[in-house]
Design an enzyme around this catalytic site. Structure first.
Site, short mmCIF file in Angstrom:
data_model
loop_
_atom_site.label_atom_id
_atom_site.label_comp_id
_atom_site.label_asym_id
_atom_site.label_seq_id
_atom_site.Cartn_x
_atom_site.Cartn_y
_atom_site.Cartn_z
N GLU A 189 43.48 32.68 33.89
CA GLU A 189 42.88 33.74 33.08
C GLU A 189 43.76 34.16 31.91
OE1 GLU A 189 44.92 35.98 36.56
OE2 GLU A 189 44.02 34.04 36.14
N LYS B 118 44.65 52.10 21.76
CA LYS B 118 45.58 51.66 20.72
C LYS B 118 45.77 50.15 20.74
CE LYS B 118 49.33 53.92 21.76
NZ LYS B 118 48.91 54.48 23.06
N HIS C 107 47.79 31.21 36.96
CA HIS C 107 46.84 32.22 36.49
C HIS C 107 46.13 31.72 35.24
CE1 HIS C 107 47.89 35.67 39.12
NE2 HIS C 107 49.07 35.08 39.18
N PRO D 287 42.29 69.17 17.92
CA PRO D 287 43.25 68.31 18.61
C PRO D 287 43.88 67.25 17.69
CG PRO D 287 41.31 68.61 19.98
CD PRO D 287 40.99 69.20 18.65
N GLY E 39 47.53 38.67 44.12
CA GLY E 39 47.94 39.91 44.77
C GLY E 39 49.27 39.70 45.47
N THR F 89 37.91 69.15 15.57
CA THR F 89 38.97 68.44 14.84
C THR F 89 40.37 68.97 15.16
OG1 THR F 89 38.91 69.93 12.92
CG2 THR F 89 37.37 68.07 12.94
N CYS G 15 46.13 31.99 42.56
CA CYS G 15 47.47 32.38 43.02
C CYS G 15 47.41 32.74 44.51
CB CYS G 15 48.02 33.51 42.16
SG CYS G 15 49.80 33.77 42.36
#
Length: 542
Positions: A516, A17, A514, A189, A353, A187, A380
């Site tokens: 990223e 989603k 961070h 479900p 972490g 179909t 980090c």
């Protein structure tokens, strides 16, 4: 006034989603519209900040310090629209607000109930801070039928009535399983999922059906008839070769056209998908490949490193190469002769972490990369472990440790108790709540003249997103620098180390933030682009 698109899910979780929302947002942008994306999560945590990555994947952090669902990372990467505190809400946050108001007496003696009080706050969240966006896309977490999601479904049902069909459209993501022994796509479900959604008053306008193979025309007609949607509104959602092929695939299937048709918009310009086509071609036809070893502690669930994975892919795009990732549990590097898996990698990355488990393995990985002259990137916690390695092996501080790991030894890494954010001073202590008490969000840093990172960024001042509770102890800076560890990025007041590097090394950089979180496929983060370039250079030397 903005139009609202509500994206719900059914049958099973993990259907994509969030990715569908991001892709649809990108397609609407490509047609010239402005968008805003937000996520409604039904769990009782106030935010994902205290949740294990194994439970929920990575915790994505925004510029303004919100700890949010990882889907907001998809939203930002696909649309470039910065997310904020107002773009992610949970049941826990809703009830926190309600209880605070009830204790203050704001409800004037009324009985506080799910309807209207809970649903009203959800509706306020959906409608607030939309700015001048043409479309606001709201993804509802979980799966229809989950008891915890009912207040959210009721809230968007009410909004559908209040806004009217010209301003509210419902997209339902479902699964069409293929039963191999029967040789059939089923179909039922999807029919049951739509039935469940309709039972609470929501009629979906569009069905995005995730499937392993093309949907036969007969099945599309059947789904449309049983689910009360147009056949053209049954959109096929097959797996794509790359995340960044998804907008192209959904456009080909007509998702964006169908959304505009539901809103009665018939004169929309055709989307300009040039940049998406270019990205798709770059990923599909790389000029080479590099292998990067990632030494982490949550490698059992790669969603814990979702933004990191994408940022490395962006670094590959910037260099025209494919980046292969070798996932390695940091605990294995705490054994005798553990470095076999790193012998043939072209670079080593140690990500963030928390806690002591696997910490010494990360220290060992940093030592391996430093001694073997292999490009190293510590992020980090990974930077902190590289600092510990330098303190012990270069500066001779044999008892160097982090107070996060233990209270003995030399606290080269210590708890951050006070720092500045703008004109305000924030303080923390060991006894504070864990949630929302880290150094969170965007903070500035000043880069040292002549440093590698200043060359990489091409500027002397940067701003990056943080999420951590411990810092490199500034009291050890002189001793570490004398041993060869350069503090090449500092907070503007010179108190908080932000970046370290080693000069006489092909590429050895550790960052407290961070990076990223700010990388985009069309704007790869400069550190990741440079890191992958260093790995590529290393591959040519092997």
């Amino acid at each position: 006034m903005p139009r609202y698109i509500f994206i719900t899910g059914g049958v099973v979780s993990s259907l994509g989603k969030g990715l569908a929302s991001a892709a649809l947002g990108a397609l609407l942008q490509a047609r010239g519209y402005s968008v805003r994306l937000r996520k409604l999560d039904p769990y009782l945590n106030v935010d994902p900040g205290t949740m294990s990555p194994y439970q929920h994947g990575e915790c994505y952090v925004t510029d303004d310090g919100a700890e949010t669902d990882l889907d907001l990372g998809h939203y930002e990467r696909f649309t470039g629209v910065p997310a904020s505190q107002s773009d992610n809400i949970t049941t826990g946050r809703v009830y926190q607000r309600i209880i605070e108001r009830e204790r203050r007496g704001d409800y004037l003696g009324a009985t506080v109930q799910v309807i209207p009080h809970v649903t009203d706050i959800i509706k306020q969240f959906v409608l607030s801070d939309a700015g001048d966006a043409d479309f606001v896309l709201c993804e509802i977490g979980g799966t229809v039928g989950d008891i915890e999601g009912l207040p959210f479904f009721e809230a968007i049902r009410q909004l559908g009535q209040e806004l009217g069909h010209e301003r509210a459209v419902f997209v339902h993501v479902t699964l069409l399983p293929f039963i191999k022994v029967a040789g059939e796509m089923k179909t039922k479900p999807t029919q049951h999922s739509v039935k469940e959604l309709r039972s609470i008053g929501i009629q979906p306008d569009i069905l995005l059906c995730r499937c392993e193979m093309p949907i036969p025309p007969g099945d599309k007609r059947k789904i449309g008839q049983f689910c009360n949607v147009r056949e053209s509104a049954v959109i096929e959602g097959m797996d794509a070769a790359s995340l960044y092929d998804v907008p192209l695939a959904y456009h080909k299937e007509g998702l964006d056209s169908e959304v505009l048709r539901c809103f009665g918009i018939g004169d929309a310009p055709e989307p300009d998908l040039t940049k998406w086509l270019k990205i798709s071609q770059t990923i599909a036809e790389p000029d080479g490949e590099v292998t990067i070893g990632i030494v982490g502690k949550y490698v059992g669930l790669l969603d814990a490193y979702k933004s990191l994975i994408e940022a490395l892919a962006h670094g590959g795009i910037a260099n025209g190469v494919k980046v292969k990732l070798r996932w390695l549990d940091s605990e294995q590097f705490e054994k005798d002769d553990p470095f076999g898996p790193l012998e043939d990698v072209h670079a080593v990355l140690v990500p963030g972490g928390f806690g002591g488990r696997g910490a010494e393995g990360k220290v060992a990985a940093a030592r391996f990369a430093r001694e073997r002259k292999i490009p190293f990137f510590g992020i980090c916690y990974g930077m902190q472990m590289a600092v510990l390695e330098a303190a012990r092996d270069l500066a001779g501080i044999e008892q160097a440790t982090s107070s996060e790991i233990n209270e003995g030894g030399e606290p080269v890494i210590g708890l951050l108790t006070e720092w500045s954010r703008g004109n305000e001073v924030e303080t923390r202590s060991e006894t504070d709540d864990k949630g929302g008490t880290m150094r969170l969000g965007a903070y500035p840093a000043v880069l040292a003249e002549g440093s590698r990172v200043r060359e990489i960024y091409g500027t002397s001042h940067i701003e990056e997103r943080h999420r951590h509770r411990y810092e490199v102890n500034i009291a050890y800076k002189a001793q570490l620098e004398a041993a060869g560890l350069i503090f090449s990025g500092m907070s503007p007041d010179g108190i908080l180390p932000e970046i370290v590097e080693i000069k006489d090394h092909p590429w050895f950089i550790g960052v407290q933030f961070h990076p990223e979180l700010k990388s985009r496929p069309f704007e790869p983060h400069p550190l990741f682009a440079s890191f992958v370039a260093a790995a590529l250079e290393q591959s040519r030397m092997v």
